[in-house]
Design a protein around this motif. Structure first.
Motif, PDB file in Angstrom:
ATOM      1  N   LEU A   1       0.844  -1.188   0.000  1.00 18.00           N
ATOM      2  CA  LEU A   1       0.000   0.000   0.000  1.00 18.00           C
ATOM      3  C   LEU A   1       0.881   1.239   0.000  1.00 18.00           C
ATOM      4  O   LEU A   1       1.794   1.357   0.816  1.00 18.00           O
ATOM      5  CB  LEU A   1      -0.912   0.002   1.229  1.00 18.00           C
ATOM      6  CG  LEU A   1      -1.849   1.196   1.390  1.00 18.00           C
ATOM      7  CD1 LEU A   1      -2.855   1.260   0.247  1.00 18.00           C
ATOM      8  CD2 LEU A   1      -2.566   1.113   2.742  1.00 18.00           C
ATOM      9  N   VAL A   2       0.604   2.145  -0.929  1.00 19.53           N
ATOM     10  CA  VAL A   2       1.375   3.385  -1.045  1.00 19.53           C
ATOM     11  C   VAL A   2       0.439   4.549  -0.766  1.00 19.53           C
ATOM     12  O   VAL A   2      -0.546   4.755  -1.483  1.00 19.53           O
ATOM     13  CB  VAL A   2       1.985   3.537  -2.454  1.00 19.53           C
ATOM     14  CG1 VAL A   2       2.874   4.778  -2.506  1.00 19.53           C
ATOM     15  CG2 VAL A   2       2.764   2.301  -2.840  1.00 19.53           C
TER      16      VAL A   2
ATOM     17  N   LEU B   1      -0.388  -2.138  -4.821  1.00 20.22           N
ATOM     18  CA  LEU B   1       0.289  -3.054  -5.732  1.00 20.22           C
ATOM     19  C   LEU B   1       0.059  -4.488  -5.269  1.00 20.22           C
ATOM     20  O   LEU B   1       0.422  -4.849  -4.149  1.00 20.22           O
ATOM     21  CB  LEU B   1       1.795  -2.758  -5.772  1.00 20.22           C
ATOM     22  CG  LEU B   1       2.633  -3.720  -6.624  1.00 20.22           C
ATOM     23  CD1 LEU B   1       2.263  -3.591  -8.103  1.00 20.22           C
ATOM     24  CD2 LEU B   1       4.127  -3.470  -6.423  1.00 20.22           C
ATOM     25  N   LEU B   2      -0.532  -5.296  -6.141  1.00 20.39           N
ATOM     26  CA  LEU B   2      -0.694  -6.723  -5.902  1.00 20.39           C
ATOM     27  C   LEU B   2       0.233  -7.466  -6.857  1.00 20.39           C
ATOM     28  O   LEU B   2       0.431  -7.031  -8.004  1.00 20.39           O
ATOM     29  CB  LEU B   2      -2.141  -7.162  -6.105  1.00 20.39           C
ATOM     30  CG  LEU B   2      -3.151  -6.543  -5.133  1.00 20.39           C
ATOM     31  CD1 LEU B   2      -3.810  -5.332  -5.798  1.00 20.39           C
ATOM     32  CD2 LEU B   2      -4.226  -7.547  -4.743  1.00 20.39           C
TER      33      LEU B   2
ATOM     34  N   LEU C   1       2.062  -8.407 -11.930  1.00 22.55           N
ATOM     35  CA  LEU C   1       2.018  -7.161 -11.168  1.00 22.55           C
ATOM     36  C   LEU C   1       0.749  -6.422 -11.562  1.00 22.55           C
ATOM     37  O   LEU C   1       0.470  -6.239 -12.761  1.00 22.55           O
ATOM     38  CB  LEU C   1       3.226  -6.283 -11.474  1.00 22.55           C
ATOM     39  CG  LEU C   1       4.607  -6.769 -11.023  1.00 22.55           C
ATOM     40  CD1 LEU C   1       5.693  -6.064 -11.827  1.00 22.55           C
ATOM     41  CD2 LEU C   1       4.799  -6.513  -9.534  1.00 22.55           C
ATOM     42  N   LEU C   2      -0.030  -5.988 -10.584  1.00 26.31           N
ATOM     43  CA  LEU C   2      -1.235  -5.204 -10.845  1.00 26.31           C
ATOM     44  C   LEU C   2      -1.236  -4.020  -9.896  1.00 26.31           C
ATOM     45  O   LEU C   2      -1.184  -4.202  -8.679  1.00 26.31           O
ATOM     46  CB  LEU C   2      -2.497  -6.046 -10.661  1.00 26.31           C
ATOM     47  CG  LEU C   2      -3.820  -5.398 -11.109  1.00 26.31           C
ATOM     48  CD1 LEU C   2      -4.833  -6.471 -11.520  1.00 26.31           C
ATOM     49  CD2 LEU C   2      -4.442  -4.521 -10.008  1.00 26.31           C
ATOM     50  N   LEU C   3      -1.257  -2.822 -10.445  1.00 24.50           N
ATOM     51  CA  LEU C   3      -1.180  -1.599  -9.653  1.00 24.50           C
ATOM     52  C   LEU C   3      -2.413  -0.749  -9.920  1.00 24.50           C
ATOM     53  O   LEU C   3      -2.763  -0.489 -11.083  1.00 24.50           O
ATOM     54  CB  LEU C   3       0.081  -0.812 -10.021  1.00 24.50           C
ATOM     55  CG  LEU C   3       0.316   0.509  -9.286  1.00 24.50           C
ATOM     56  CD1 LEU C   3       0.480   0.286  -7.796  1.00 24.50           C
ATOM     57  CD2 LEU C   3       1.533   1.235  -9.862  1.00 24.50           C
ATOM     58  N   ILE C   4      -3.099  -0.343  -8.845  1.00 25.20           N
ATOM     59  CA  ILE C   4      -4.231   0.578  -8.976  1.00 25.20           C
ATOM     60  C   ILE C   4      -3.894   1.868  -8.222  1.00 25.20           C
ATOM     61  O   ILE C   4      -3.195   1.849  -7.206  1.00 25.20           O
ATOM     62  CB  ILE C   4      -5.546  -0.031  -8.448  1.00 25.20           C
ATOM     63  CG1 ILE C   4      -5.442  -0.327  -6.947  1.00 25.20           C
ATOM     64  CG2 ILE C   4      -5.912  -1.280  -9.216  1.00 25.20           C
ATOM     65  CD1 ILE C   4      -6.759  -0.744  -6.316  1.00 25.20           C
ATOM     66  N   ARG C   5      -4.388   2.959  -8.742  1.00 29.45           N
ATOM     67  CA  ARG C   5      -4.186   4.270  -8.116  1.00 29.45           C
ATOM     68  C   ARG C   5      -5.505   5.020  -8.103  1.00 29.45           C
ATOM     69  O   ARG C   5      -6.250   5.001  -9.087  1.00 29.45           O
ATOM     70  CB  ARG C   5      -3.133   5.079  -8.869  1.00 29.45           C
ATOM     71  CG  ARG C   5      -2.902   6.480  -8.306  1.00 29.45           C
ATOM     72  CD  ARG C   5      -1.815   7.226  -9.066  1.00 29.45           C
ATOM     73  NE  ARG C   5      -1.606   8.559  -8.513  1.00 29.45           N
ATOM     74  CZ  ARG C   5      -2.252   9.650  -8.946  1.00 29.45           C
ATOM     75  NH1 ARG C   5      -3.130   9.554  -9.950  1.00 29.45           N
ATOM     76  NH2 ARG C   5      -2.014  10.820  -8.385  1.00 29.45           N
TER      77      ARG C   5
END
Length: 380
Positions: free
Chosen positions: A255-256, A298-299, A354-358
């Protein structure tokens, strides 16, 4: 949105060598070098058999016609050199017969190679179609999120493996899953297809995220063997500012926060992987996190964190994410993926996803087009 990226440009010494090798240029050069050595050395018969290297090499890169052309050139030059050095007719006949035999055998080998390449191309096209059916392209914008995905299969020729991901916009908010099937090959692909099929259906039907996980568990319990299982993280965004997560034996997501702090989201209560619940009294728990504008999640699968360099050191994903963090998920994952490949020396030995959501501010999202679709939805 591209989920498979091709690394390495089309120029440079490697590209030049492949271009030369793809035609009969290199075999012809070898034949000419043998002729030059023969002319300079003047040894005659000793060098003539080496002309067979031309058609033999041509078989590895050229079609049968190119092999025959190189073989004819080699035979003509062998005959000319034999006459020049006054090689006895019987010995010259042996050399020419050998060249003819090598050329014919090389031509047959070239024909078989071309046939295998066609079969491999057909297999690749089927694998690519299977990948698009199994791991559907994810739009750059899904609901309130900016999204990026990078996937690399360890079996490079197959292009698909046992890692899985999906992200769907449902009546209950955006829901997503990232998982890793135990094992590799076709059985793992079949299990991944089963999990994704159940998830996509349940994500639309079930208002509760734990019920979605329960449906996947029941399906796997009916279809998997005793030693098979799937680790997975299932997440949902039911309303603004709230992120729900269920971790079933999977690596903790990163988590960012908007300020740039990176932290692993460890499960509050450990749960077994999907398919193994019957062997333990533990059940998955719902974890709720705040998720505000500027936050990112990020998963990933263990093919990323277990990637080793030549010194057997694991890839430090959290540190890499902090280094390459940006407001564009696609750019962040591009940098992470490139660094990961550099870390392992160019080739992964396990599937990696890699899967990144924002969550950008609402004002930063693309405005609806005239037909009512988000601009990012056109990519899907």
């Amino acid at each position: 949105m591209n989920q498979d990226r091709h690394h390495g440009g089309g120029h440079g010494p490697t590209h030049l060598f492949r271009t030369v090798a793809a035609g009969p240029v290199l075999p012809v050069l070898i034949v000419l070098v043998v002729v030059l050595v023969d002319l300079v050395g003047g040894a005659g018969m000793i060098w003539l058999p080496l002309l067979a290297a031309g058609p033999a090499l041509a078989a590895t890169t050229n079609r049968p016609r190119g092999v025959l052309c190189v073989g004819l050139l080699a035979a003509a030059l062998a005959a000319a050199l034999g006459v020049r050095h006054e090689v006895p007719a019987r010995e010259l006949a042996v050399v020419l017969s050998s060249l003819t035999a090598v050329t014919l055998a090389s031509g047959l080998a070239g024909a078989l190679r071309v046939r295998r390449e066609r079969v491999l191309a057909a297999v690749r096209s089927v694998a690519e179609a299977a990948q698009h059916a199994l791991l559907k392209p994810v739009p750059e914008i899904v609901g309130p999120f900016e999204v990026a995905v990078r996937y690399s299969a360890a079996a490079a020729e197959a292009r698909i493996g046992g890692d899985l991901y999906a992200l769907v916009n449902t009546p209950y908010g955006v829901r997503l899953i990232v998982g890793d099937v135990r094992g590799k090959g076709l059985p793992a692909v079949g299990t991944a297809a089963l999990v994704l099929g159940v998830f996509r259906e349940a994500a639309y039907d079930e208002p509760d995220l734990l019920t979605v996980v329960d449906r996947i568990e029941r399906s796997l319990a009916r279809n998997l063997g005793a030693d098979d299982f799937v680790t997975a993280v299932v997440a949902g965004h039911p309303r603004v500012g709230r992120l729900e997560m269920v971790n079933c034996g999977h690596a903790p997501p990163l988590l960012v926060r908007a300020a740039g702090d990176v932290a692993a989201v460890e499960p509050t209560r450990p749960a077994p992987p999907l398919g193994l619940r019957a062997l333990t009294d533990e059940t998955p728990s719902l974890q709720v996190l705040p998720f505000d504008d500027g936050d990112q999640l990020l998963l990933y699968t263990d093919g990323v964190t277990e990637a080793r360099d030549h010194g057997r050191a694991f890839y430090p994903l959290a540190e890499g994410l902090a280094r390459h963090l940006s407001d564009e998920p696609a750019r962040t994952l591009d940098a992470l993926h490139d660094e990961l490949l550099d870390h392992v020396g160019g080739r992964l030995h396990d599937d990696a996803a890699l899967l990144l959501i924002r969550k950008p501010a609402a004002a930063d999202l693309p405005q609806p087009a005239a037909d009512g679709l988000l601009l990012g939805d056109r990519a899907g």
